[in-house]
Design a protein around this motif. Sequence first.
Motif, mmCIF file in Angstrom:
data_model
loop_
_atom_site.group_PDB
_atom_site.id
_atom_site.type_symbol
_atom_site.label_atom_id
_atom_site.label_comp_id
_atom_site.label_asym_id
_atom_site.label_seq_id
_atom_site.Cartn_x
_atom_site.Cartn_y
_atom_site.Cartn_z
ATOM 1 N N ARG A 222 -6.737 58.271 1.540
ATOM 2 C CA ARG A 222 -5.461 58.178 2.259
ATOM 3 C C ARG A 222 -5.056 56.721 2.439
ATOM 4 O O ARG A 222 -3.882 56.377 2.289
ATOM 5 N N VAL A 223 -6.035 55.872 2.750
ATOM 6 C CA VAL A 223 -5.752 54.437 2.890
ATOM 7 C C VAL A 223 -5.324 53.850 1.545
ATOM 8 O O VAL A 223 -4.382 53.051 1.475
ATOM 9 N N LEU A 224 -6.003 54.230 0.472
ATOM 10 C CA LEU A 224 -5.647 53.728 -0.850
ATOM 11 C C LEU A 224 -4.249 54.172 -1.279
ATOM 12 O O LEU A 224 -3.539 53.444 -1.971
ATOM 13 N N LEU A 225 -3.854 55.374 -0.875
ATOM 14 C CA LEU A 225 -2.541 55.900 -1.248
ATOM 15 C C LEU A 225 -1.420 55.433 -0.324
ATOM 16 O O LEU A 225 -0.246 55.592 -0.647
ATOM 17 N N PRO B 151 0.059 52.589 0.428
ATOM 18 C CA PRO B 151 1.154 51.762 -0.092
ATOM 19 C C PRO B 151 2.117 52.520 -1.009
ATOM 20 O O PRO B 151 3.258 52.121 -1.180
ATOM 21 N N ILE B 152 1.653 53.603 -1.586
ATOM 22 C CA ILE B 152 2.478 54.373 -2.520
ATOM 23 C C ILE B 152 3.273 55.450 -1.782
ATOM 24 O O ILE B 152 4.474 55.598 -1.973
ATOM 25 N N ALA B 153 2.584 56.225 -0.945
ATOM 26 C CA ALA B 153 3.232 57.311 -0.203
ATOM 27 C C ALA B 153 2.352 57.698 0.979
ATOM 28 O O ALA B 153 1.134 57.547 0.927
ATOM 29 N N ARG B 154 2.985 58.198 2.014
ATOM 30 C CA ARG B 154 2.234 58.690 3.165
ATOM 31 C C ARG B 154 1.859 60.145 2.878
ATOM 32 O O ARG B 154 2.720 61.030 2.840
ATOM 33 N N VAL B 155 0.578 60.366 2.658
ATOM 34 C CA VAL B 155 0.093 61.700 2.296
ATOM 35 C C VAL B 155 -0.666 62.266 3.493
ATOM 36 O O VAL B 155 -1.547 61.603 4.037
#
Length: 92
Positions: free
Chosen positions: A65-68, A70-74
């Motif tokens: 979730r932390v890695l994603l 910057p791309i999108a809030r999942v």
Amino acid sequence: MRRLRGRLGRGILGIVISIVALALVARSVDVAAAWEIVRNADPGWVALLVVFIAIDLLLRAVRWRVLLAPIARVPFGDVLASLLVGYLANNI
């Protein structure tokens, strides 16, 4: 209603895949010997193992979730579900 049917269909598909996977594993494992080992296992150690596995999975989902971020809030549940599906696909 359509969304409910979609979730129900995915749930049924997941159960069917699980049953097929278990059947394939059961064919290649001595189930009686495996059951004997599980039956003789210390419940305290088994419970501790389950706790550590759960913590490991939760921490891995947090990392993704932390890695994603910057791309999108999942949502956390979606990340965890995707992680578990990935593990399933990787182990088949």
